[in-house]
Structure formats: C-alpha cells, structure tokens
Design a protein around this motif. Structure first.
Motif, short mmCIF file in Angstrom:
data_model
loop_
_atom_site.label_atom_id
_atom_site.label_comp_id
_atom_site.label_asym_id
_atom_site.label_seq_id
_atom_site.Cartn_x
_atom_site.Cartn_y
_atom_site.Cartn_z
N UNK A 134 8.00 -9.72 2.86
CA UNK A 134 8.09 -8.58 1.80
C UNK A 134 8.97 -8.18 0.97
N UNK A 135 9.82 -8.58 -0.36
CA UNK A 135 10.87 -7.79 -1.09
C UNK A 135 10.56 -6.82 -1.72
N UNK A 136 11.09 -5.98 -1.62
CA UNK A 136 10.82 -4.74 -2.28
C UNK A 136 12.15 -3.75 -2.73
N UNK A 137 11.72 -2.88 -4.17
CA UNK A 137 13.26 -2.08 -4.23
C UNK A 137 12.73 -1.00 -3.96
N UNK A 138 13.81 0.12 -3.67
CA UNK A 138 13.71 1.04 -3.89
C UNK A 138 15.09 2.28 -4.02
N UNK A 139 14.95 3.06 -5.32
CA UNK A 139 16.51 4.20 -6.03
C UNK A 139 17.09 3.22 -5.54
N UNK A 184 18.16 0.08 -4.55
CA UNK A 184 18.68 -1.05 -3.16
C UNK A 184 17.53 -1.78 -2.70
N UNK A 185 17.33 -3.65 -2.60
CA UNK A 185 17.10 -4.23 -2.05
C UNK A 185 16.33 -3.94 -0.88
N UNK A 186 15.51 -4.56 -0.40
CA UNK A 186 14.57 -4.68 1.06
C UNK A 186 13.89 -5.28 1.92
N UNK A 187 13.85 -6.12 2.97
CA UNK A 187 13.33 -6.71 3.25
C UNK A 187 12.07 -7.12 4.48
N UNK A 188 11.16 -6.81 4.31
CA UNK A 188 10.27 -6.40 5.63
C UNK A 188 8.78 -7.17 5.66
N UNK A 189 9.72 -8.21 7.25
CA UNK A 189 9.08 -8.80 8.00
C UNK A 189 8.43 -8.54 8.94
N UNK A 190 7.08 -8.88 9.17
CA UNK A 190 6.45 -8.61 10.31
C UNK A 190 5.61 -10.22 10.87
N UNK A 191 5.67 -10.30 11.90
CA UNK A 191 4.69 -11.82 12.39
C UNK A 191 4.12 -11.52 13.61
N UNK A 204 11.02 -6.39 11.21
CA UNK A 204 12.32 -5.99 11.07
C UNK A 204 11.77 -5.74 9.63
N UNK A 205 13.62 -5.16 9.10
CA UNK A 205 13.31 -4.26 7.56
C UNK A 205 14.51 -4.20 7.74
N UNK A 206 15.34 -4.89 6.51
CA UNK A 206 16.47 -5.08 6.16
C UNK A 206 17.19 -5.00 5.00
N UNK A 207 18.60 -4.07 4.61
CA UNK A 207 18.83 -3.89 3.05
C UNK A 207 19.52 -5.02 3.13
N UNK A 208 19.42 -5.80 2.14
CA UNK A 208 20.18 -6.70 1.79
C UNK A 208 21.49 -5.95 0.12
#
Length: 805
Positions: free
Chosen positions: A71-76, A78-85, A100-104
């Motif tokens: 899931x790629x989403x935006x908050x305040x 900034x863009x973030x990527x949340x991944x679960x396997x 994992x959670x990353x800030x783009x």
C-alpha cells in the motif's frame, strides 16, 4: 495498492487511486470488494474489522502459499509504502513472515512502479508489530479510530444510533478519548495512596530515630578525644609486654622441651623376646627353600607329561575312529540295499508282465461283449417282425423268423468284462506301487554311495582303526599320570604357601621389632641417641643405657627453666595491671591476661567505637531533619492527589464532558441529515436517546428507532460522518484525514434520498477536501461516481478494471 495471493485475488491486481477524489468499488456479491478494504487495513495495522484479532488464516487465497499486500499512501504531505507478506507453512497455518514501512524521498512519483524500488526510502519499521505502531504514529489514529474515521465497515453505521445509553456512553468514552479523565482519576487515587503510604512509612522511620541534643554530641566528642590521648602510653606498655612475652615464651619452651625429653626417655624400655627373633627367621628361610625345591621338581614332571600329550589329539582320534565305524556301517547298508533293489526290480518286471496280460484279457472280453451286444440288437429288431414283413436291414420280405434268446450270454459276457477290467486295474496299481518303492530304493542307494565316497575321501591317509585305538590307549595312560602329578603339584604348592606364610609372619615380627626400635629412637632423636646396628638385641641394649644417662641431665635443665619463667611472669603481671587501670577509667573491657596487641586492639576498638558513636549521633540528627522534610512533602502530595481524585470522582464532570461531545456530534449530524433528506429531518438528543424532528409533519419529534430502513441509513450515515469528523479533531498527533471509505448497502434508499446522499458525498469531496470511496451494488449511485473500479471474479480469482464515467 498491489494485491497478490491475498483473499480472493489469486493473481496480481493493482488499485491506482492517484488523483481520484470520488470513486466506487462495484461488482457482484462475493466478488471481493470488501477484501480491498481488508487489504488496506491489513497493510497498515496487520488486522481488519472483519477478522478476529490476530487471525490471518483466511488471508491467503486457498490455492496460494504466499500472499502479498503493498500500500502506497500519503499523510501530512509525505508518501509512505507499507508492505506485508504472508506464507502458509507445511501444516497449513498462515503467518506474517515479512513486514516493512518506508518513507519515500521527495520527488519520487508514487504512481510509477518503476520508481518504487524496494529499499529506496527511509526504513521506519521492519517487523509486523513495528509496522503497526509506526503506521499509527504516521496516520495519527489507532486501529479502532481508523475504522471509525477513515474506513467505515459494513453493518456498523447504525451501531451508535441504536445503542443503549450505557453502551453509547462507553462508545463515546472509548472513541472520543474521554476515558482519559477516568484514568487521571485512577492515577490521582493511586498517587494519593502512594503518597499516604510513603508518609506513614517516613513517620514510622522518624519514630525510630531518637532526638539528639548538643550536650550528647559534645560528650561523645570529648570521650573520643580522651581515648585518643591514651594511644601512646598504651602502645609503650604493650610493646614492653610483648618483649617480656618473647622471653616468657622462650623460657616456657625450654621448660616444655625438658619435660618432654624426660617423658620420652622414661618410655624407652627393651621389649621381651627380642633375642629369639633371629633364630625364628633362619628356620623359616630354610623351610621355604626346601618346599621351593619340591615344587620345582614336580612342575618339571608335569611339564614333561603335558608335552607328551600335546602331540596326541584325543578328540581327533575319536572322530577318526567314528568315521571308520560310519564307513563300515555304510558299506553294510549299501550291500543290503543293492540286494533288496535287485529283488524289487524282478518283482516290478513280473508285475509289468501281469499288467500286459490283464490288458490283453480286457480287450478280448470287451470284443466278446461287443459281439453279443450286436447280436442282441438284431434280436431286438426281430421281435417286431413277422413272415412277409420287409427286413429293416436288407428291405426284402422276411420268409422265416427264427427264435433266439441271448440274455444269459449277455450277462456272462458283461461279468467277464468287469472281472477283466478289475484285474487290469489291480495290476496297474501294483505296478505303480512297485515303481514308487523302486525309485525310493534307488534314491537311498545313491545317498549311501555318496556317503561312502565322502567317508573314503575323509579317511585317506588316516591310520587303520587298530593303530588309532593304540594311540588312544597311550593317551589315556599319560592323562592318568598327569592327573597324579597335578595332585602332587597342588600339595607341594600348598606346603610352600604355608612355609612362606610362616616366614612372612616371622619377617613381620622382626620388622615390627625394628619399627619399635626406630620409633623409640625417633622420640628422642633431638637428644642424639646412638645409631642402630645389624643386631637388634645389641641395638636395644645401647639405646636403653643411653636413655638412663640422659634423664639426669634433663632434670637439671627443667629446674633452671622453672626458676626463669617465674620471674618473667611477675614482671608481665605488673604491666597488665597498669594497662587495665588506664583503660578501666573509660569502661573498656580488657582481658586479665593476654599479649600487648590485645590491649592495643581493645584501645583502638574503644577509640573507633567512640568516634562511631559521635558520628552516629550527628547522622541521627541529620536523618531526622531529612525525614521530617520528606514527611511534610508527601503529606502535601497526598492532599493534592486526594483533592484531584475527589473532584474527578464526581459523575457530573464526566456527564458534562459526554453531554458536550453529544451536542457537537448531534449538531454536525443534523447538518448532514438535513442536507441528505432535503430539509425534512433534524436530529436531536433527548431522554438519553436520539430523536428526529420531521419538518414535513408539523415539526413532530419521534424516536430514531421508528425510522424506516432508508431513513435509518441516512441518519446512521450522518452520525458516522459527524463522528468521523469529531474523532479526526481529537486524534493524536494532529492527524490529517484526507480520505473516507464507506462499505454499506445503499439499496435501502429511495431515489430522492439516494440522490441526496450522492450529492452530500460529492460536496464532502469539495468542502472538506477529502477523498470519498464507496462500495455499492446500486447502479444509480455508481453512475454518479466519476471513477469506478469494476471487480469481477472467475475460476482464477478476483480481477479489477478501472473505468470513468
């Protein structure tokens, strides 16, 4: 958002919501629309409203072993990527293996898959629990508030509208965070109890700390000072006492040595029987030598007989004799078998001849029987004929019908045929029996012939039985002689052991006598006794004579040591008395006897004790001052916490907070409900329940529970949207909510209300600047939405298609 192997999405599907303000998820029931919302929640929080807590068993498609959500989403801004396997193990259990959670970084286009390289951004979390916590911090909402503000799951809109007052109170406390005041009240009570406990503990400690005056501290200091002034005099007298102690110890040691020498010399006496030991040793040695010679002679004879027997293998001789016997028996059996076999062969040949004769007789009797049967057949035909009839054989007229009876001849022929047949069968059986017996005899002959050849081969180069029997007799004779020699050898060895035991006993006695001598000499070794020689008796005589002379000298030395020791003890007693008087003035307990160090140690301990008493008094005063200050501090904290807990215990405060929250909630919901219903309804809160004011019915108020299905949905949606706005304003970290997704059946709404709902949601995207998403089965509503995601499902899983109106 990318889905692979998640829920009904067995393949890889991508949902692109970039630059979309108002969208709808459409498709038939069971196609996988709600699964899209499950995937969003799962990517962020690791769970969904439709699953039980921490349950992921049904998250993977049945045919897949791995499921993936990105899931790629935006908050305040900034863009973030949340991944679960997720993966399915060998036991069929599904677990989250990677999260994992990353800030783009700035400048990365989140809609371009080519730029979303794994590991490109700043890692914020690397485990399932860390991702959930980090997502909560980034979004500013916990899971429970996220599903009430952003994602509104199906079937939960009317929960707050129809809840009981108590349940509604609990929901508001949990959702709006008002339970924090209850927590503050509990913490204040705990703080009050803790401060009260600490105050009572300090008061108990204060009761155990005595009050100390200046006079007591001064007296303790004066005592310590006077004791310190005695240090030099005590040390001088103690040093003198230790000097006398060394002289006393020397005199006492001389006296002890003299008395010890006298005691040792007194016990030196010659043992009885010392003169007879030498003769007993000589006799024992001679006896051992004689018995040793007898054993050696007997062993030599035994060795000779054993050597003689080594060349004779009695077991082999017995086996060879047995083989000769078996050969004779086999040859005898073979002769008998050959005779019997020849006789059986003659019997078999004779039986074959009888069988052939019986076979010929059977053929003769069968031919005779056939002839008579044919004649009997002609007689049968003749029985129906008369003179003048046509003959059935030759078709000519019968001129004469002769009389002929063949029944008796037929019986005789049949009897003879049966007799011949039985005799033939008996002959055949005899031949078979004799043949079987002959084959057994011949097989046994073959076995005997093989045994004969085997035995003859075995007995090649083996002596005749007579020679073997002679060897066996010689072996038996030697064995009997060896048995006699063995008995003699045992007796000789037993006699030798007895002689050696007697010799050992005599040797031990002599050794004990020498040990006694050495022990007696060692007791007085420091006095220089005479050395022992080879003769035990003479050595004892010399030692006893020397001891008698040494005792006179030891008595003189003892008396001189006693006189010196008495003088030294008197001077030491005087010094100890002076030390006791000096220390006794300060009540210091000292020993009546002891070394100088004992008195110095008692004085030093008294000085240290006086200093310690002085310090303890000062510390007790300081401790009491500190305890009194701490007691006052905790008493004040207890009073403040008690007052705060008392104020927060009042139910009016919580009721006021909830009333204010409800007023704000009703005001916001009324605006939306009025807009959705075209100005027909307002929402009010009265008598601890929700009511609606119907402007189309003379502004009559009626309970919200009396609304129809479509009206209930409109009221519930209004409350949900208002509650979402209110929760957003109270969210932690100042969360900025830019999206809202509704999963609810819009099919209960009439066309006018449906149009109003659509208008309200469109206005929400414009006025509030929020992205609005719907899950709906209603075509009329879906057509009002500018962007639609059509979800279908086939045998391979769920698929999505993005369309525009």
């Amino acid at each position: 958002m990318d889905l692979q192997g998640f829920g009904s999405y067995t393949g890889t599907e991508t949902f692109d919501f970039t630059d979309v303000d108002f969208f709808a998820l459409t498709g038939p029931t069971g196609a996988g629309k709600s699964t899209v919302l499950d995937a969003m929640c799962f990517a962020l929080y690791g769970r969904t409203p439709r699953w039980r807590v921490n349950t992921t068993q049904n998250a993977i498609a049945p045919s897949a072993v791995e499921g993936r959500v990105r899931l790629v989403f935006a908050a305040a801004g900034m863009h973030y990527v949340a991944t679960r396997i997720l993966r399915r193990d060998r036991n069929g259990k599904v677990k989250t293996t990677t999260a994992a959670l990353e800030q783009l970084p700035a400048g990365v286009n989140p809609a371009d898959d080519g730029e979303l390289v794994e590991g490109l951004g700043k890692a914020l979390a690397g485990s399932p629990s860390e991702v959930s916590s980090a997502a909560e911090r980034v979004i500013g909402l916990p899971f429970e508030q996220f599903t009430k503000c952003v994602l509104l799951p199906q079937g939960e809109f009317a929960e707050f509208l129809h809840a009981s007052p108590a349940d509604r109170r609990k929901i508001l406390e949990n959702l709006l965070g008002h339970s924090v005041y209850r927590r503050v009240q509990q913490l204040a009570g705990a703080k009050r109890d803790a401060a009260t406990t600490a105050m009572k503990t300090l008061e108990a400690q204060l009761a155990r700390v005595p009050a100390v005056s200046d006079a007591e501290i001064g007296a303790a200091a004066e005592r310590a000072e006077k004791l310190e002034k005695l240090t030099e005099p005590v040390r001088d007298k103690a040093t003198a006492l230790d000097g006398l102690a060394a002289a006393v110890e020397t005199a006492r040691r001389r006296l002890h040595e003299a008395e010890s020498n006298l005691g040792s010399l007194t016990y030196i006496k010659r043992p009885e029987g010392v003169a007879d030991i030498a003769a007993q040793v000589a006799a024992a040695n001679a006896a051992v030598a004689e018995k040793t010679a007898e054993v050696e002679a007997t062993e030599a004879e035994d060795e000779r007989l054993r050597s003689e027997l080594d060349g004779l293998d009695l077991g082999l001789i017995e086996r060879q004799l047995k083989a000769w016997t078996e050969l004779a028996e086999t040859e005898s059996k073979l002769r008998t078998g050959r005779e019997l076999t020849e006789e059986l062969r003659a019997q078999f040949a004779e039986a074959k001849e009888l069988e052939e004769a019986a076979s010929e007789e059977v053929e003769i009797q069968h031919a005779s029987l056939h002839k008579i049967r044919m004649a009997e057949l002609a007689g049968t035909l003749r029985a129906g004929l008369e003179v003048g009839d046509e003959c059935p054989v030759c078709d000519r007229p019968v001129e004469d019908v002769p009389e002929h009876d063949l029944s008796e001849s037929m019986q005789q022929a049949e009897e003879a045929s049966r007799t011949a047949t039985n005799e033939f069968r008996d002959a055949q059986a005899a031949v078979v029996a004799l043949q079987t017996k002959l084959e057994n005899y011949e097989e046994r002959l073959t076995e005997l012939q093989l045994a004969e050849r085997r035995l003859k081969k075995k007995l090649e180069d083996v002596p005749e039985p007579a020679a073997l029997q002679a060897r066996r007799a010689s072996s038996e004779e030697a064995r009997q002689q060896l048995a006699g020699t063995g008995a003699a050898l045992k007796a000789a060895r037993r006699a030798l052991r007895e002689a050696e035991k007697r010799k050992a006993a005599v040797d031990e006695r002599r050794q004990r006598a020498w040990k006694e001598f050495q022990h007696a000499r060692d007791q007085v070794a420091v006095l220089g006794p005479p050395a022992g020689g080879d003769d035990l008796a003479a050595s004892w005589t010399d030692l006893v004579d020397w001891a008698a002379a040494s005792m006179a000298r030891a008595e003189v030395e003892r008396e001189a040591a006693r006189t010196e020791l008495a003088g030294l003890d008197g001077r030491a007693a005087t010094l100890r008395s002076e030390l006791r008087l000096a220390l006794g003035e300060f009540d210091v307990d000292v020993p009546r006897t002891g070394a100088g160090g004992d008195y110095v140690g008692r004085h030093a301990a008294a000085v240290e004790s006086a200093r310690g008493a002085h310090e303890r008094l000062k510390e007790a005063r300081a401790q009491r001052v500190d305890l009194e200050a701490d007691t006052r501090k905790f008493a004040h904290e207890a009073e403040v916490a008690k007052a705060l807990a008392s104020h927060l215990e009042a139910r009016r405060f919580m009721e006021w907070l909830l009333s204010e929250a409800l007023d704000e909630l009703v005001a916001g919901a009324t605006m939306m409900l009025n807009q959705i219903t075209g100005g027909q309804y307002d929402l009010i809160y009265r008598d601890q329940d929700f009511w609606v004011v119907d402007h189309h019915d003379a502004d009559m108020a009626r309970p919200a529970r009396s609304l129809s299905g479509g009206e209930t949905f409109a009221a519930s949606l209004s409350l949900a949207l208002a509650l979402s706005d209110q929760l957003a304003s109270l969210a932690r970290h100042g969360a900025c909510l830019e999206s809202i997704i509704l999963d609810e059946g819009f099919g209960t709404l009439d066309p006018e209300t449906l149009d109003a709902v659509a208008t309200t949601l469109e206005a929400l995207t414009l006025s509030a600047g929020r992205t609005v998403g719907l899950i709906t089965h209603v075509p009329e509503l879906a057509e009002r939405v500018p962007v639609r995601y059509r979800i279908t499902k086939d045998a391979k899983g769920s698929h999505v298609e993005k369309t525009f109106s």
